[in-house]
Write an enzyme that holds these catalytic residues in place. Structure first.
Site, PDB file in Angstrom:
ATOM      1  N   CYS A   1       0.827  -1.196   0.000  1.00 29.12           N
ATOM      2  CA  CYS A   1       0.000   0.000   0.000  1.00 29.12           C
ATOM      3  C   CYS A   1       0.877   1.269   0.000  1.00 29.12           C
ATOM      4  CB  CYS A   1      -0.961  -0.044   1.184  1.00 29.12           C
ATOM      5  SG  CYS A   1      -2.316   1.134   1.083  1.00 29.12           S
TER       6      CYS A   1
ATOM      7  N   ASP B   1      -8.388  -6.036  -5.992  1.00 31.03           N
ATOM      8  CA  ASP B   1      -8.071  -4.963  -5.042  1.00 31.03           C
ATOM      9  C   ASP B   1      -9.088  -3.834  -5.211  1.00 31.03           C
ATOM     10  OD1 ASP B   1      -6.975  -2.994  -3.457  1.00 31.03           O
ATOM     11  OD2 ASP B   1      -4.970  -3.095  -4.339  1.00 31.03           O
TER      12      ASP B   1
ATOM     13  N   HIS C   1      -6.632  -6.556  -1.590  1.00 28.89           N
ATOM     14  CA  HIS C   1      -5.536  -5.634  -1.279  1.00 28.89           C
ATOM     15  C   HIS C   1      -4.569  -6.188  -0.240  1.00 28.89           C
ATOM     16  CE1 HIS C   1      -3.634  -1.684  -1.077  1.00 28.89           C
ATOM     17  NE2 HIS C   1      -3.726  -1.716   0.240  1.00 28.89           N
TER      18      HIS C   1
END
Length: 421
Positions: free
Chosen positions: A237, A331, A365
């Protein structure tokens, strides 16, 4: 006599366990239940139905689940399919030393149990508890407060020197150590590095100084048990955005694992020795919610193919090290696949081949170490964030990528054997 066995009963969380039930009636249908309370007392539970074979056995290595939280042959399905009793709870292991997760396994007779089985007051036919550790025996942990640097350093047992890694998570901040402790358990000297909202670090910084991360690299390379001359990065991230910037600016970065990150600067200004890289501006109107009210940030974060994003792209072609891009195609937080493919095209157009891509259909994710509960959505700073992913393909992505991450890091951080003619 009905018996439930698990082997081993104590292991690292990334190690599979062999689960069997014996002594059942031929073709009897039973339900396996797994439950665990995390450090905050939140309960995680899974259950799956199986039919015994002709000799009254169920071996999860080979048997196919008929229903429950998954269907099919999944030897570790009871672990990764555990769901939180309290919705939107993510299982983040904080106390990694001397504190394993305790997973209770129970076996019920389907025909004589009350529904739901996870909360059944019936006495199980058999039960046992397994320990799931985040750190191997002999791994040491040292709190790091060196200059500005804040984190935790994990060193494997033995004389060393060991290949070294900086491990970073996202913009939620704080210090997260569970991946670093597992990497150290696999032979890497690993610094879990905090960069926001931890101790003296600002809770909400408009600027991120890459010199801070450079100091962390130099701190790690000074350690007597670190191999050098280069180090690796494992990041996800916002951490992956920063990992990419580090690889561009710091020649010491030999190998960078970037999990579901952007290839442009977002939200925070990046500064490095007088250079300033502005972030893509906020467009709050692009934040969307699904039918359940979960926030989907994908469109808000941006698409690197858009003309408006071009000024904020990071010049990845300047990096000298190797990249492993890991993306979940489901994601919902970042256009991670598009970002990785865009970065790779930029490398290729500059004559570079210093990259590899692992792209997982159905994965979301939060691609983390294997056999841990898959997290589809969770609260972050009082915001219900949708991470995405389907349970079975996401769990498979975590299992496969974890092995590939270690293989990639060893390939590019360990010296190649010299051939003798």
């Amino acid at each position: 006599m009905i018996q439930l066995t698990a082997s081993p009963t104590s292991a690292l969380v990334d190690e599979p366990i062999h689960i069997r039930a014996t002594g059942l009636n031929p073709f009897q249908v039973v339900v396996f239940v797994a439950s665990m309370k995390n450090e905050k007392g939140n309960l995680f539970v899974s259950q799956a139905f199986y039919r015994a074979n002709e000799v009254g056995e169920v071996d999860l290595e080979h048997a196919s689940a008929l229903g429950g939280d998954y269907v099919g042959v999944h030897p570790m399905g009871l672990f990764w399919s555990m769901k939180p009793e309290k919705m939107l709870t993510r299982n983040i292991k904080r106390r990694v030393m001397n504190s394993p997760d305790l997973v209770e396994l129970k076996l019920y007779d389907l025909n004589k149990s009350s529904f739901p089985f996870a909360k059944s007051k019936d006495i199980p036919k058999a039960s046992l508890t397994v320990e799931r550790w985040y750190v191997a025996p002999g791994v040491t942990r040292t709190q790091v407060r060196d200059g500005r640097i804040r984190g935790a350093l994990f060193i494997p047992p033995g004389a060393g020197p060991f290949p070294a890694i900086i491990d970073m998570f996202g913009a939620a901040g704080g210090l997260i150590e569970f991946r670093a402790s597992l990497l150290a358990s696999r032979g890497f000297a690993t610094l879990a590095l905090a960069f926001i909202d931890y101790e003296e670090l600002p809770s909400d910084s408009e600027e991120l100084d890459l010199e801070y991360f450079e100091e962390a690299v130099n701190f790690l390379l000074r350690h007597p048990k670190v191999l050098g001359p280069g180090i690796g990065i494992v990041s996800v991230c916002k951490g992956a955005e920063l990992g990419l910037s580090m690889a561009i600016h710091l020649k010491q970065i030999t190998a960078a694992v970037l999990i579901n990150g952007t290839n442009f600067v977002f939200q925070n200004i990046q500064k490095y020795h007088g250079q300033v890289k502005q972030p893509l501006p906020f467009i709050p109107e692009l934040i969307s919610r699904n039918a359940l009210g979960l926030v989907e940030f994908r469109h808000f974060v941006g698409d690197p193919r858009d003309e408006a994003v071009r000024p904020f792209l990071l010049p990845i072609e300047k990096a000298q090290g190797q990249f492993l891009f890991i993306v979940g195609e489901a994601d919902k937080n970042i256009h991670s696949k598009i970002c990785a493919e865009h970065a790779i095209e930029r490398l290729k157009s500059n004559g570079k081949n210093n990259w590899a891509l692992l792209s997982y259909p159905g994965a979301g994710h939060l691609i983390e170490p294997p056999y841990t509960p898959v997290c589809y959505a969770s609260w972050v700073s009082n915001v219900p964030i949708l991470w995405g992913g389907e349970v079975i393909p996401h769990a498979a992505a975590q299992e496969h990528s974890w092995k590939e991450i270690q293989k990639f890091l060893r390939k590019h951080l360990l010296p190649r054997p010299t051939s003798h003619l």
